[in-house]
Structures are given as C-alpha cells and as structure tokens.
Design a protein around this motif. Sequence first.
Motif, PDB file in Angstrom:
ATOM      1  N   PRO B 401       0.820  -1.218   0.000  1.00  0.00           N
ATOM      2  CA  PRO B 401       0.000   0.000   0.000  1.00  0.00           C
ATOM      3  C   PRO B 401       0.855   1.271   0.000  1.00  0.00           C
ATOM      4  O   PRO B 401       2.020   1.246   0.407  1.00  0.00           O
ATOM      5  N   MET B 402       0.272   2.389  -0.460  1.00  0.00           N
ATOM      6  CA  MET B 402       0.875   3.720  -0.301  1.00  0.00           C
ATOM      7  C   MET B 402       2.220   3.892  -0.981  1.00  0.00           C
ATOM      8  O   MET B 402       3.054   4.683  -0.541  1.00  0.00           O
ATOM      9  N   ILE B 403       2.452   3.156  -2.055  1.00  0.00           N
ATOM     10  CA  ILE B 403       3.696   3.336  -2.811  1.00  0.00           C
ATOM     11  C   ILE B 403       3.588   4.669  -3.556  1.00  0.00           C
ATOM     12  O   ILE B 403       2.578   4.955  -4.191  1.00  0.00           O
ATOM     13  N   ALA B 404       4.638   5.500  -3.460  1.00  0.00           N
ATOM     14  CA  ALA B 404       4.590   6.797  -4.130  1.00  0.00           C
ATOM     15  C   ALA B 404       5.447   6.814  -5.393  1.00  0.00           C
ATOM     16  O   ALA B 404       5.453   7.785  -6.133  1.00  0.00           O
ATOM     17  N   GLY B 405       6.178   5.747  -5.621  1.00  0.00           N
ATOM     18  CA  GLY B 405       7.007   5.708  -6.822  1.00  0.00           C
ATOM     19  C   GLY B 405       7.949   4.523  -6.774  1.00  0.00           C
ATOM     20  O   GLY B 405       7.971   3.769  -5.796  1.00  0.00           O
ATOM     21  N   PRO B 406       8.745   4.341  -7.830  1.00  0.00           N
ATOM     22  CA  PRO B 406       9.618   3.163  -7.904  1.00  0.00           C
ATOM     23  C   PRO B 406      10.613   3.043  -6.743  1.00  0.00           C
ATOM     24  O   PRO B 406      11.012   1.928  -6.399  1.00  0.00           O
ATOM     25  N   GLY B 407      10.992   4.156  -6.115  1.00  0.00           N
ATOM     26  CA  GLY B 407      11.970   4.091  -5.024  1.00  0.00           C
ATOM     27  C   GLY B 407      11.503   3.207  -3.886  1.00  0.00           C
ATOM     28  O   GLY B 407      12.193   2.269  -3.469  1.00  0.00           O
ATOM     29  N   GLU B 408      10.290   3.490  -3.394  1.00  0.00           N
ATOM     30  CA  GLU B 408       9.759   2.694  -2.288  1.00  0.00           C
ATOM     31  C   GLU B 408       9.506   1.254  -2.712  1.00  0.00           C
ATOM     32  O   GLU B 408       9.706   0.316  -1.944  1.00  0.00           O
ATOM     33  N   LEU B 409       9.040   1.099  -3.948  1.00  0.00           N
ATOM     34  CA  LEU B 409       8.777  -0.252  -4.451  1.00  0.00           C
ATOM     35  C   LEU B 409      10.057  -1.078  -4.404  1.00  0.00           C
ATOM     36  O   LEU B 409      10.068  -2.222  -3.952  1.00  0.00           O
ATOM     37  N   ARG B 410      11.171  -0.474  -4.840  1.00  0.00           N
ATOM     38  CA  ARG B 410      12.440  -1.220  -4.862  1.00  0.00           C
ATOM     39  C   ARG B 410      12.910  -1.540  -3.449  1.00  0.00           C
ATOM     40  O   ARG B 410      13.410  -2.638  -3.188  1.00  0.00           O
ATOM     41  N   ALA B 411      12.709  -0.588  -2.544  1.00  0.00           N
ATOM     42  CA  ALA B 411      13.113  -0.840  -1.153  1.00  0.00           C
ATOM     43  C   ALA B 411      12.330  -2.023  -0.582  1.00  0.00           C
ATOM     44  O   ALA B 411      12.894  -2.920   0.058  1.00  0.00           O
ATOM     45  N   ALA B 412      11.008  -2.035  -0.836  1.00  0.00           N
ATOM     46  CA  ALA B 412      10.170  -3.121  -0.320  1.00  0.00           C
ATOM     47  C   ALA B 412      10.561  -4.442  -0.978  1.00  0.00           C
ATOM     48  O   ALA B 412      10.691  -5.472  -0.308  1.00  0.00           O
ATOM     49  N   VAL B 436       3.460  -9.982  -7.320  1.00  0.00           N
ATOM     50  CA  VAL B 436       3.567  -8.836  -6.413  1.00  0.00           C
ATOM     51  C   VAL B 436       3.093  -7.594  -7.151  1.00  0.00           C
ATOM     52  O   VAL B 436       3.506  -7.335  -8.291  1.00  0.00           O
ATOM     53  N   GLY B 437       2.187  -6.849  -6.492  1.00  0.00           N
ATOM     54  CA  GLY B 437       1.658  -5.643  -7.125  1.00  0.00           C
ATOM     55  C   GLY B 437       1.766  -4.444  -6.206  1.00  0.00           C
ATOM     56  O   GLY B 437       2.254  -4.554  -5.077  1.00  0.00           O
ATOM     57  N   VAL B 438       1.318  -3.308  -6.718  1.00  0.00           N
ATOM     58  CA  VAL B 438       1.282  -2.119  -5.862  1.00  0.00           C
ATOM     59  C   VAL B 438      -0.106  -1.511  -5.897  1.00  0.00           C
ATOM     60  O   VAL B 438      -0.830  -1.620  -6.885  1.00  0.00           O
ATOM     61  N   MET B 439      -0.443  -0.862  -4.796  1.00  0.00           N
ATOM     62  CA  MET B 439      -1.664  -0.072  -4.753  1.00  0.00           C
ATOM     63  C   MET B 439      -1.333   1.265  -5.398  1.00  0.00           C
ATOM     64  O   MET B 439      -0.294   1.861  -5.106  1.00  0.00           O
ATOM     65  N   ILE B 440      -2.227   1.722  -6.244  1.00  0.00           N
ATOM     66  CA  ILE B 440      -2.069   3.063  -6.798  1.00  0.00           C
ATOM     67  C   ILE B 440      -3.058   3.940  -6.042  1.00  0.00           C
ATOM     68  O   ILE B 440      -4.263   3.920  -6.303  1.00  0.00           O
ATOM     69  N   GLU B 441      -2.570   4.631  -5.021  1.00  0.00           N
ATOM     70  CA  GLU B 441      -3.477   5.442  -4.200  1.00  0.00           C
ATOM     71  C   GLU B 441      -2.869   6.803  -3.875  1.00  0.00           C
ATOM     72  O   GLU B 441      -3.484   7.613  -3.203  1.00  0.00           O
ATOM     73  N   VAL B 442      -1.656   7.030  -4.339  1.00  0.00           N
ATOM     74  CA  VAL B 442      -1.025   8.329  -4.191  1.00  0.00           C
ATOM     75  C   VAL B 442      -0.921   8.887  -5.605  1.00  0.00           C
ATOM     76  O   VAL B 442      -0.544   8.151  -6.516  1.00  0.00           O
ATOM     77  N   PRO B 443      -1.269  10.153  -5.814  1.00  0.00           N
ATOM     78  CA  PRO B 443      -1.190  10.696  -7.173  1.00  0.00           C
ATOM     79  C   PRO B 443       0.175  10.465  -7.821  1.00  0.00           C
ATOM     80  O   PRO B 443       0.262  10.189  -9.017  1.00  0.00           O
ATOM     81  N   GLN B 454       6.698  -1.475 -14.999  1.00  0.00           N
ATOM     82  CA  GLN B 454       7.840  -2.277 -15.451  1.00  0.00           C
ATOM     83  C   GLN B 454       8.304  -3.242 -14.362  1.00  0.00           C
ATOM     84  O   GLN B 454       8.996  -4.206 -14.654  1.00  0.00           O
ATOM     85  N   GLU B 455       7.981  -2.931 -13.107  1.00  0.00           N
ATOM     86  CA  GLU B 455       8.583  -3.689 -12.006  1.00  0.00           C
ATOM     87  C   GLU B 455       7.595  -4.493 -11.170  1.00  0.00           C
ATOM     88  O   GLU B 455       7.956  -5.023 -10.130  1.00  0.00           O
ATOM     89  N   VAL B 456       6.305  -4.507 -11.562  1.00  0.00           N
ATOM     90  CA  VAL B 456       5.325  -5.284 -10.787  1.00  0.00           C
ATOM     91  C   VAL B 456       4.486  -6.167 -11.690  1.00  0.00           C
ATOM     92  O   VAL B 456       4.509  -6.029 -12.921  1.00  0.00           O
ATOM     93  N   ASN B 457       3.695  -7.042 -11.058  1.00  0.00           N
ATOM     94  CA  ASN B 457       2.842  -7.949 -11.810  1.00  0.00           C
ATOM     95  C   ASN B 457       1.409  -7.452 -11.975  1.00  0.00           C
ATOM     96  O   ASN B 457       0.666  -7.970 -12.790  1.00  0.00           O
ATOM     97  N   PHE B 458       0.995  -6.515 -11.138  1.00  0.00           N
ATOM     98  CA  PHE B 458      -0.366  -5.971 -11.284  1.00  0.00           C
ATOM     99  C   PHE B 458      -0.499  -4.667 -10.500  1.00  0.00           C
ATOM    100  O   PHE B 458       0.333  -4.364  -9.636  1.00  0.00           O
ATOM    101  N   PHE B 459      -1.558  -3.938 -10.830  1.00  0.00           N
ATOM    102  CA  PHE B 459      -1.910  -2.707 -10.114  1.00  0.00           C
ATOM    103  C   PHE B 459      -3.263  -2.888  -9.447  1.00  0.00           C
ATOM    104  O   PHE B 459      -4.146  -3.551  -9.996  1.00  0.00           O
TER     105      PHE B 459
END
Lengths: 87, 594
Positions: B401-412, B436-443, B454-459
């Motif tokens: 949840p609450m990913i704001a961009g690729p930086g946090e995604l890579r850290a996780a 593994v996917g990310v929530m899109i909830e931050v603009p 490019q870096e996840v399997n779903f949104f």
Amino acid sequence: MPRIEKKIVVKTKQGLHARPAAMFVQIANKYSSAIVVRRDEEEVNGKSIMGILMLGADKGCEIALAVDGQDAESALMDLEAFLGKEE
Amino acid sequence: MVKKSKAELVIKGIAAASGIAAGPAFLLDQQDFVVPERAILDDEIPIEIARFEESIAHTKSEIQDIKDKIAKEVGGQESQIFDAHLLVLEDCMLIDEVKKKIASEKASAEYIFSQVLKRYIEIFENIEDAYIKERSADVSDIGRRVLKHLMGETRLHDFDTLLGDIVIVAHDISPSDAVSMYNKSILGFLTDIGGQTAHTAIIAKSLGVPAVLGLKDATLRISNQDYVIIDGRKGVVIVNPTEETKRLYEKEKAKLALVEGEYVNIKDVPAETTDGRRASLMANFELHGELPAVLRSGAEGIGLYRTEFFYMNRIDLPSEEEQFQEYRRIAEEMSPNPVVIRTLDLGGDKFVSSLQLPREMVPFLGSRAIRLCLEEQEIFRTQLRAILRASAYGNVMMMYPMIAGPGELRAANGILKGVKQRLRDKGIAFNENMPVGVMIEVPAAAMTADLLAQEVNFFSIGTNDLIQYTLAVDRANEKMAQFYEPGHPAVLRLIRRTINAAHDAGIRVGVCGEMASDPTLAVILLGLGLDSFSMSPTSIPQIKRAIRSMKFSDMEELARQALKLSTGQEVLEFMVAEIKRLVPDFYIYDAQNK
C-alpha cells in the motif's frame, strides 16, 4: 438525644439545585446527627448530594428538616441559616 | 420529572451503506456501564465490599490530585467543579446502597455499582433541569473512573455482552470498536461524523447492514431505546416513526428483499457485458467471519485482504505462525481463486497500541503503510514470511500500500528478496513466482504508473485514498463531503493514466476502493478498460447486474465523453442521464438515482 423537626421555606436563588445543593450537603456532613429532608411525599438523606438533587426543590418551596443526634440543634440552625440566604 | 412525548423526527445524513433496517437505538457513548454480571459466594462479600471501598478511595485521591493541580495552575474557581465529583464519591446514599446490594444480590462490586449508578443517571437525565443534567455527566464520569479501578484496564465497551438486535448510535466508531462489533446482531449504524469512506461505512457494508453517517448531532437527538428506521439508500433516519411510516418502510423492505432474490439468481453467472466483455468481481476482506459472505456473493476471489486487524485490539504483535495459519486457511478456502493480501497499512486513521508510534501532525501524510514497514523492518519481514509461506497453499498474491514511486517499491522488493532467500536456505516451501503488485493510491504513483508497471505484476487502484490525496480532501471530515468527488476530472484522468500504463506493460489493473461499488462509476471504470473490481461482498450482485445490463462499446463511449467534462457534478449527471437512456431499468433498485 434530641430529635427536632422544622418546616423551612427555601430562599436560595437556585433553590436546592446546583451549587446550593452541594453546599447544603457539605454543611450537613459537618454534623454527626442524622439529617432527613422531606418535600411532599419524598424523603431523602440530607447528607447525600444524590438525594438532595433528586428532591428537586425550587426557590420558594417548603421542605421539612428532621435532625436527630447530639448536635441536632446547631445543625438545624446552620442549615436553616443557609436556606434563608437570598443572595 | 416528565419526559417529553416523542414525535416522529427525520434526520438527514450521508448515505454510507445501503439497505433498510428498523430497531431500538443503542447509544454507544453512553454505554460505559455495560458490565457483565458476575455472581459471588457468601465469603466473597466482604472482599467485594473492600474492593469497592478501595476503588472509591483511589478515585477520590485521583480527583483530589486533579483538583489540586488545577487550583494551582488555573485558580480555585475552576477547581470547584471537582467538589461535586468528590461529593458524589462521598455520597452516603450511593455507597450504602452499593454495599447493601453486594451482600443481598451476591454479585461483583463492579456489576452492582454499575447498576446503581445507571439508575441514578437515568433519574437525573429525566429531570428537566440543566444543572442536574450536567451532574448526570459528572456521575457518569466518576462512575467510569471507579469502574476502571474495579475492572483494571478491561475495555468498558464490552460488546460481548450485547444482546438482541440493535442500531448502534455513536459520535464516531473507532476502527478497533468496529472490529469488536463483528458477529453481533447489529441492525445498522448511525454516527455524528464520517462519510462514505469512513471505516464504519466499510464495516457496515461488509456486515450487509445500512449506515447513515455525518448526522452531526444524532447522539443528542436520539435517546437509548428510541425506535429508529434507517434508510441507507437515501441517507435518512426516522426516529420514533408513526405507525404509518413504519408500515411504509415495511413495504420498502419487502421490495428490497425481492431485489436480493434477483441477485441470488445471478450469483454463478459471470460479470459479462451484453457484448461479451468480462470483468472479474472480487471481494474486499478483513476478518475470518466474513468468509461465508464472500463465498455467498459469488466473488471470483479476494481482491483486497486487509491485514491490519491482526495488529489491533491487542498489546503484543502477531506472530509469523499466527498470520501464516490464517493466510493459509483463507488461501485454501478460496483456491483456485486468487487472494490478494495487502501488506500492513497502519497509520493514517488506524493505530495500534502494540506499536508506540509518535503522534504526527498530519498522520495521513506521515509514516503510514509501506513507509512504516520500511522503518519497522522486523514487523514487515515477519508478515512477508507469513505471506510467502501461505503462497504454497493457494493462489496468493501480494501488494504494497501507499507506494509513491519506484523508489519505495524497490526498497520493499529488496526486503522481500532477502526474506525469500532465507526461506530458501531453510528449505521452507513458498511460491517463487507469487505475483507482487502495488496499490495506486497516491497521485505520484498514478503519475509514475508507466515506470511502476515495469517492475510489478499488477496494479490495484485504491480510490478512497487516491481521491483524498488528489483532491486534498480529508475523507473523514464530513464538512468536506461535498468536495470528495469520485467523478472529479483529476481523479478520472489519473485512473485512465494508470489503466493505460498497466495495459501498455501487459499487466492487469483493478480498483479496490468504494468507487468500484457504485454502479454509475463502475460503468466509467469498465469503459476505461479496468480488468477487475474488488468491493464489499454485499455490493457484488448489484455491480454484476449493472455490468450485465449494458454493452461494453457503450461504456467505452460514455467513459470517453465523461472524461471531456469539467466537473464531478457534470460527470455524474451526464452518466446517470445516458445510462437511463440506454438501460431504462438500470437504477430500478437505487433510490437516489431512480
């Protein structure tokens, strides 16, 4: 042990609601005598804030105080003086 | 001492969960004296009396302390209000009655005390005198303090003792209170504050009961035991209805039951438009007790598994084993359908006592969700291990949840990689290819959707937060409700952008916010090309019916047109009018748009 009973008209501005009720109970609790307050059919313990509040006595209302115990006389005098204050 | 006779009263609020219910009101905030009855033995009587005296003495010194402190800091005048508190604690009538009853009724001190107190409060509340009404608040306050001493830190809102069908009325319901109310026979919810996306609304929907929120002063206008009718479709509450009103609503309720009958008929058919476009409808899920509702709804999986409840209402942290067992059970029950587990989304409006987190000025912009997990990595690793292990037993997917961009995604993902390696080293089974996917909830995430894709399997688009962050509108603030517009062009554009980015990268994209359960908005979402919808199970039949009633080509055209409009209001008006034109009975069960 003397037991005295007296009818008194409540003159305090807010009757026996609010602050006067609390002050009445505070005075009553200074004495060892048992104090019963009666209004019409209802009779409550004069040392209980719950009791006095439930009585709901307004200004101008007549209540009866029954005081029983060693210091009955001074207790009655003190309470009567308090109830007679109009300020 | 006469209470006013009760006239019918209609209060308008925000329609937060649909349906009709009627029953007695139960005011949560005034129920502090719900103390379970506990019988005692003869030789326990003196012990209970001593406990009672002790708790009174404790409370007295507690209040004396507060009084002294206030006298010193503010002045004697202000401290006098505590004299009344002290008088109640010294009240001979009250104290004698409690002691006598402990002996005669042979029940625990807290039970007797709560009963006696309740009676006093009732008497006080019925006296038409402002001062005495205030005193009843004092008495409640003192009562709460004494009970706290008698019962330790036990919760006073004891939902275990709730009996019978009731309508919960409260100023607000905290997420942890809401969690405790599961499996209780609750007919509906009414609150002073909150809107469509408040936790209460979500809970109500998953329980399948109506909720009207944002009523402002419902707790002042509704008394305990008042008979209330909730119309969750219109956002209306009727207090002490006349016989005629009652009859009217019974008819309405019967009509709704017919609708439900129709919904049962489409349970096992796919959500497919008349020209053959399929969407998958999945369920949002939080607690084990909701599983039957999920299975009944015909959901094609769990699209959002909220894991916060593991961490709530307890003093320690949940273990890996405990989480694993639960994830595994759900994965097995749902198999072969997918279960999308969202990693811990604490912070914002959800806090837990086991984590002593510092208070932040703006929690929704603070350390919440993935940010908190990246700080508290041990908690995060524990959860990741549990999820990975469960992935060996079903179709488990995971999202941050609450990913704001690729930086946090890579850290996780970096942490995930380490956890996987350790499981491999130990020979513990898990699905190496768990999506593994990310929530899109931050603009910001929506704006970088092409990079994230490019870096996840779903949104999964979390519309509640996306709307809140995009429009800068606090979704819990009922004064802001008019600005919380799901159809706002900015929101629709971000969603379109996200869907297009996902499809360009060949991944699937869903919505798991409240937007998915609004038939009008669902048409736009599907028209924009959305692949899946996740919502409370009770909304699934309605959305399925909506999808099955239209052509996909029409939805696409409507979405295209809607995105050219300038305001959320225009979008909704346009959509409702067009949908009605194309499918006259689309809104037949929807009181607001009918």
